[in-house]
Motif scaffolding. Structure first.
Motif, PDB file in Angstrom:
ATOM      1  N   SER A 144       0.843  -0.922  -0.042  1.00  0.00           N
ATOM      2  CA  SER A 144      -0.010  -0.088   0.177  1.00  0.00           C
ATOM      3  C   SER A 144       1.145   1.476  -0.018  1.00  0.00           C
ATOM      4  CB  SER A 144      -0.623   0.060   0.881  1.00  0.00           C
ATOM      5  OG  SER A 144      -0.242   0.495   2.257  1.00  0.00           O
ATOM      6  N   LEU A 145       1.757   1.344   0.446  1.00  0.00           N
ATOM      7  CA  LEU A 145       3.156   2.157   0.575  1.00  0.00           C
ATOM      8  C   LEU A 145       3.208   2.760  -0.847  1.00  0.00           C
ATOM      9  CD1 LEU A 145       4.723   1.632   3.765  1.00  0.00           C
ATOM     10  CD2 LEU A 145       3.693   3.660   3.603  1.00  0.00           C
TER      11      LEU A 145
ATOM     12  N   THR B 205       2.192   1.781  -3.869  1.00  0.00           N
ATOM     13  CA  THR B 205       1.510   2.055  -4.596  1.00  0.00           C
ATOM     14  C   THR B 205       0.741   3.638  -3.989  1.00  0.00           C
ATOM     15  OG1 THR B 205      -0.279   0.664  -4.079  1.00  0.00           O
ATOM     16  CG2 THR B 205       1.265  -0.076  -5.822  1.00  0.00           C
ATOM     17  N   SER B 206       1.461   4.056  -3.784  1.00  0.00           N
ATOM     18  CA  SER B 206       0.273   5.510  -2.492  1.00  0.00           C
ATOM     19  C   SER B 206       0.413   6.182  -4.312  1.00  0.00           C
ATOM     20  CB  SER B 206       1.602   5.795  -1.740  1.00  0.00           C
ATOM     21  OG  SER B 206       0.997   7.171  -1.392  1.00  0.00           O
ATOM     22  N   ASP B 207      -0.668   6.970  -4.598  1.00  0.00           N
ATOM     23  CA  ASP B 207      -1.095   7.655  -5.354  1.00  0.00           C
ATOM     24  C   ASP B 207      -0.420   9.026  -5.152  1.00  0.00           C
ATOM     25  OD1 ASP B 207      -2.975   5.813  -6.499  1.00  0.00           O
ATOM     26  OD2 ASP B 207      -4.965   7.043  -5.737  1.00  0.00           O
ATOM     27  N   GLU B 208      -0.279   9.182  -3.936  1.00  0.00           N
ATOM     28  CA  GLU B 208       0.074  10.927  -3.389  1.00  0.00           C
ATOM     29  C   GLU B 208       1.425  10.147  -4.074  1.00  0.00           C
ATOM     30  OE1 GLU B 208       2.424  13.485   0.218  1.00  0.00           O
ATOM     31  OE2 GLU B 208       0.179  11.540   0.164  1.00  0.00           O
TER      32      GLU B 208
END
Length: 174
Positions: free
Chosen positions: A119-120, A122-125
């Motif tokens: 999840s880190l 693939t972070s959108d930000e």
């Protein structure tokens, strides 16, 4: 008259030469090691510190459970040495239960850590910031295309002179 034609011809030839030189566009490629950028970006952030803290906590718990198993195995060996099979069999059952729990616990925590890390990553930000930074670096450096080294199945060779990873990390302020 012939002199004027020569001058006109030279001016026209020079003009065509200049136009053709500026008309040719050289394609310039760059590569970026996105895993290095990712590491630099998240190295000192709260989410990574949280991930590292959870990882250390899980490792400590696993080490504690493993040490418990070693103590039980030593006790069992001592019981067998002293011919106390009843106590040794009781410990066998306890060791089997704790070993199964340790295996399940380790698997569950590894899945939890992998999910958190994914999840880190693939972070959108992060990717929005990376994309805008790559765009600035590419435009400033005159690159037509920036390729990722992680998707290197199509990159057979590249010159280190086109690696813009350090420039991207610098542009991100890391």
């Amino acid at each position: 008259m012939l002199k004027n034609k020569k001058i006109i011809f030279l001016v026209l030839f020079s003009f065509l030469l200049v136009v053709s030189m500026y008309g040719q566009q050289v394609t310039k490629f760059g590569v970026v090691d996105t895993s290095r950028v990712y590491e630099a970006y998240f190295r000192d952030t709260g989410p990574i510190r949280n991930y590292e803290a959870k990882k250390a906590e899980f490792q400590q718990e696993i080490a504690s459970l493993t040490q418990e198993l070693r103590v039980l195995q030593q006790q069992r060996a001592e019981y067998r040495k002293n011919k106390n099979e009843t106590a040794a069999l009781r410990l066998d059952a306890e060791i089997a239960t704790k070993t199964e729990f340790l295996t399940e616990y380790t698997n569950a925590k590894n899945i939890e850590l992998e999910t958190l890390l994914r999840s880190l990553q693939t972070s959108d930000e992060f990717y929005q910031k990376l994309y805008s930074t790559l765009s600035r670096v590419a435009e400033a450096g005159g690159y037509s295309m920036i390729l990722s080294l992680q998707d290197s199945n199509s990159i057979l060779w590249y010159s280190s002179s086109i690696d813009v990873t350090d420039e991207v990390i610098s542009e991100l302020g890391l």
